[in-house]
Motif scaffolding. Structure first.
Motif, PDB file in Angstrom:
ATOM      1  N   PHE A 133       1.007  -1.263   0.059  1.00  0.00           N
ATOM      2  CA  PHE A 133       0.102   0.105   0.440  1.00  0.00           C
ATOM      3  C   PHE A 133       0.589   0.734  -0.243  1.00  0.00           C
ATOM      4  CE2 PHE A 133      -3.195  -3.511   1.422  1.00  0.00           C
ATOM      5  CZ  PHE A 133      -4.222  -2.310   1.224  1.00  0.00           C
ATOM      6  N   TYR A 134       2.339   0.703   0.243  1.00  0.00           N
ATOM      7  CA  TYR A 134       2.366   2.644   1.029  1.00  0.00           C
ATOM      8  C   TYR A 134       3.834   2.742   0.084  1.00  0.00           C
ATOM      9  CZ  TYR A 134      -0.792   2.404   4.399  1.00  0.00           C
ATOM     10  OH  TYR A 134      -2.178   2.381   5.232  1.00  0.00           O
ATOM     11  N   GLU A 135       4.832   3.461  -0.188  1.00  0.00           N
ATOM     12  CA  GLU A 135       6.332   3.947  -0.441  1.00  0.00           C
ATOM     13  C   GLU A 135       6.920   4.592  -0.958  1.00  0.00           C
ATOM     14  OE1 GLU A 135       5.469   4.128  -5.020  1.00  0.00           O
ATOM     15  OE2 GLU A 135       4.658   1.897  -5.455  1.00  0.00           O
ATOM     16  N   GLY A 136       8.417   4.987  -0.596  1.00  0.00           N
ATOM     17  CA  GLY A 136       9.464   5.959  -0.187  1.00  0.00           C
ATOM     18  C   GLY A 136       9.440   6.459   1.396  1.00  0.00           C
ATOM     19  N   THR A 137       9.248   7.145   1.764  1.00  0.00           N
ATOM     20  CA  THR A 137       9.450   7.901   3.129  1.00  0.00           C
ATOM     21  C   THR A 137       7.728   7.340   3.485  1.00  0.00           C
ATOM     22  OG1 THR A 137      10.099   9.542   2.432  1.00  0.00           O
ATOM     23  CG2 THR A 137       8.734  10.098   4.385  1.00  0.00           C
ATOM     24  N   ARG A 138       7.050   7.602   3.330  1.00  0.00           N
ATOM     25  CA  ARG A 138       5.601   6.825   3.686  1.00  0.00           C
ATOM     26  C   ARG A 138       6.206   5.702   3.673  1.00  0.00           C
ATOM     27  NH1 ARG A 138       0.146   8.741   1.590  1.00  0.00           N
ATOM     28  NH2 ARG A 138       0.610  10.971   2.604  1.00  0.00           N
ATOM     29  N   ARG A 139       6.057   4.540   3.411  1.00  0.00           N
ATOM     30  CA  ARG A 139       6.751   3.158   3.511  1.00  0.00           C
ATOM     31  C   ARG A 139       7.168   3.525   5.143  1.00  0.00           C
ATOM     32  NH1 ARG A 139      10.194   1.300  -0.367  1.00  0.00           N
ATOM     33  NH2 ARG A 139      11.679   2.049   1.087  1.00  0.00           N
ATOM     34  N   ASP A 140       8.355   3.891   5.045  1.00  0.00           N
ATOM     35  CA  ASP A 140       9.415   4.296   6.150  1.00  0.00           C
ATOM     36  C   ASP A 140       8.133   4.182   7.344  1.00  0.00           C
ATOM     37  OD1 ASP A 140      11.759   3.183   3.873  1.00  0.00           O
ATOM     38  OD2 ASP A 140      12.328   5.241   4.247  1.00  0.00           O
ATOM     39  N   ALA A 141       7.256   5.395   7.197  1.00  0.00           N
ATOM     40  CA  ALA A 141       7.432   5.800   8.294  1.00  0.00           C
ATOM     41  C   ALA A 141       6.022   5.039   9.510  1.00  0.00           C
ATOM     42  CB  ALA A 141       6.383   6.745   8.144  1.00  0.00           C
ATOM     43  N   VAL A 142       5.552   4.084   8.120  1.00  0.00           N
ATOM     44  CA  VAL A 142       4.238   2.934   8.572  1.00  0.00           C
ATOM     45  C   VAL A 142       5.081   1.893   8.712  1.00  0.00           C
ATOM     46  CG1 VAL A 142       2.709   1.464   7.501  1.00  0.00           C
ATOM     47  CG2 VAL A 142       2.447   3.809   6.261  1.00  0.00           C
ATOM     48  N   MET A 143       6.342   1.244   8.703  1.00  0.00           N
ATOM     49  CA  MET A 143       6.927   0.538   9.421  1.00  0.00           C
ATOM     50  C   MET A 143       7.386   0.857  10.275  1.00  0.00           C
ATOM     51  SD  MET A 143       8.130  -2.391   7.960  1.00  0.00           S
ATOM     52  CE  MET A 143       8.374  -2.815   6.093  1.00  0.00           C
ATOM     53  N   GLY A 144       8.062   1.659  11.247  1.00  0.00           N
ATOM     54  CA  GLY A 144       7.908   2.357  12.435  1.00  0.00           C
ATOM     55  C   GLY A 144       7.196   2.133  12.535  1.00  0.00           C
ATOM     56  N   LEU A 145       5.648   2.816  12.451  1.00  0.00           N
ATOM     57  CA  LEU A 145       4.958   2.452  13.372  1.00  0.00           C
ATOM     58  C   LEU A 145       4.585   1.102  14.167  1.00  0.00           C
ATOM     59  CD1 LEU A 145       2.228   4.446  14.294  1.00  0.00           C
ATOM     60  CD2 LEU A 145       1.261   4.010  12.446  1.00  0.00           C
ATOM     61  N   ASN A 146       4.061   0.421  12.350  1.00  0.00           N
ATOM     62  CA  ASN A 146       4.080  -0.926  13.120  1.00  0.00           C
ATOM     63  C   ASN A 146       5.035  -1.560  14.141  1.00  0.00           C
ATOM     64  OD1 ASN A 146       2.630  -3.296  12.305  1.00  0.00           O
ATOM     65  ND2 ASN A 146       4.152  -4.076  11.419  1.00  0.00           N
ATOM     66  N   GLY A 147       6.157  -1.388  13.980  1.00  0.00           N
ATOM     67  CA  GLY A 147       6.973  -2.035  14.423  1.00  0.00           C
ATOM     68  C   GLY A 147       7.126  -1.030  16.425  1.00  0.00           C
ATOM     69  N   SER A 148       6.506   0.146  16.369  1.00  0.00           N
ATOM     70  CA  SER A 148       5.878   0.112  17.289  1.00  0.00           C
ATOM     71  C   SER A 148       4.760   0.069  18.081  1.00  0.00           C
ATOM     72  CB  SER A 148       6.458   1.942  17.279  1.00  0.00           C
ATOM     73  OG  SER A 148       5.460   2.846  18.429  1.00  0.00           O
ATOM     74  N   THR A 149       4.480  -0.106  17.282  1.00  0.00           N
ATOM     75  CA  THR A 149       3.132  -0.156  17.637  1.00  0.00           C
ATOM     76  C   THR A 149       3.015  -2.455  17.967  1.00  0.00           C
ATOM     77  OG1 THR A 149       1.556   0.664  16.504  1.00  0.00           O
ATOM     78  CG2 THR A 149       0.602  -1.755  16.945  1.00  0.00           C
TER      79      THR A 149
END
Length: 400
Positions: A133-149
């Motif tokens: 669903f996501y690419e680039g900076t948005r993908r990295d941000a969601v990856m970090g949010l998922n890891g935090s979750t």
């Protein structure tokens, strides 16, 4: 601010329904062990089993993922994400809650095995959908949010498990029923991502084989195996038993100590978008190994449960930088038509480590030492030293 200019939490697409399915699936996927770890000493007493036998409660849960996850990834690549993740959530919830009603240790292991089938690809598919669903900076941000979750869930679940376990050993298992609710919501709100799907199975399998031959993939899978063998063997299985035997802690006190790993992991993962700009993914993995090693040695030297918890914060820091780095590398390593399959292989290796650790560590401690506690202390030093040296050497080589 454009998508390419967004950084950190500002890049997270909060209006995306897929985001909440991803986060909920990750929260369910990380529940299966962290909820149960604080009550392992109580299970040992309730069913009259040894340290090695009680480790099977975790092993039975992680074992199905070794074999099934790559195939589940294949099916998800060919049929779609929703058709796979919803049944997994239902199996996880019903089997996990069913453990609360059985009276034999064999039945506990049987239902945990079934629950492990449901859990086998939940986090895998969640991370896969981030790449969908996501690419680039948005993908990295969601990856970090998922890891935090994931870290937040893993921090809260030992507290919940310890609190509920103080009532009776089987009460924490009822909590697993929440996965059924997540499954119902996912069925109605998740839309299938636009993705290329391979109709040729032979071509698909050949693509997976080619990925596995790359040095980068081999290094990633080796790191995953080491991390989860040590984490599940020493931290989630041996340490609760050691805390119970050495300090006389019950489930309610063990939970908060174990939660320190996830508190630090959640904090660091939430900043992964920024951290990833500081060092490359391989360098972050190497630094994470140094943190793992320092943590294990600190646990061995800790004179009280408070200091054990403090030492575990370093392990959480390692998790907070290592796992997002590995997952980002994996989902960008291949095209979208192979992504779930490669993530399935990643999780298969992860599950192998989760399965080997809880049985191997108590076995070594019981077989080669007069009492298991001495074995656990020795393994903390050996594994801690090895991981710290490996990480330091790897980091220096990568910087050169």
């Amino acid at each position: 601010m454009t998508a390419t200019e967004e950084t950190g939490m500002s890049a997270v697409p909060w209006d995306s329904s897929a985001l909440y399915v991803i986060l909920a699936s990750s929260l369910v996927g990380v529940m299966g062990v962290s909820m149960v770890s604080p009550v392992l000493p109580d299970l040992r007493a309730a069913f009259g089993v040894s340290d090695a036998q009680v480790g099977l409660v975790i092993t039975a849960y992680t074992l199905p993922g070794i074999v099934l996850t790559p195939f589940i990834g294949l099916v998800a690549d060919r049929l779609g994400r929703r058709r796979v993740i919803v049944p997994l959530l239902f199996v996880f919830g019903t089997a996990g809650a069913g453990v609360a009603f059985v009276e034999s240790f064999r039945a506990v292991l049987g239902l945990r095995f079934l629950q492990g089938i449901g859990a086998s690809a939940l986090v895998t598919l969640a991370v896969t959908m981030i790449g969908d669903f996501y690419e680039g900076t948005r993908r990295d941000a969601v990856m970090g949010l998922n890891g935090s979750t994931l870290g937040t869930g893993a921090a809260i679940y030992p507290l919940i498990g310890g609190t509920l376990g103080a009532i009776r050993w089987n009460v924490p298992f009822l909590f697993f029923g929440v996965a059924v609710v997540v499954g119902v919501v996912t069925l109605f709100v998740l839309e299938e991502p636009d993705q290329e799907r391979s109709s040729d199975l032979r071509t698909y399998l050949r693509g997976l084989r080619d990925v596995l031959r790359t040095p980068e993939a081999l290094a990633i899978f080796a790191a995953i195996f080491v991390v989860f063998t040590v984490f599940y063997g020493l931290v989630l299985t041996a340490l609760p038993l050691l805390l119970a035997d050495q300090f006389g802690l019950g489930a309610g006190a063990i939970g908060p100590v174990l939660a320190m790993v996830s508190v630090a992991s959640a904090t660091v993962s939430s900043q992964y978008g920024r951290v990833s700009e500081w060092r490359s993914a391989p360098e972050l993995v190497a630094l994470g190994f140094v943190a793992y090693g320092a943590s294990l040695i600190g646990v061995r030297l800790a004179p009280s449960p408070i200091f054990v918890g403090a030492a575990l914060l370093a392990f959480g820091v390692g998790f907070g930088i290592v796992m997002p780095s590995i997952d980002t590398t994996v989902i960008t390593l291949v095209s979208d038509r192979l992504r779930a399959g490669v993530m399935g292989l990643r999780t298969s290796v992860l599950r192998l480590g989760q399965t080997v650790g809880p049985t191997a560590v108590p076995f070594v401690a019981e077989t080669f030492f007069p009492v298991p506690a001495e074995g656990y202390r020795a393994l903390l030093v050996v594994c801690g030293s090895g991981m710290a040296l490996l990480g330091a050497a790897g980091y220096l080589l990568l910087r050169r």
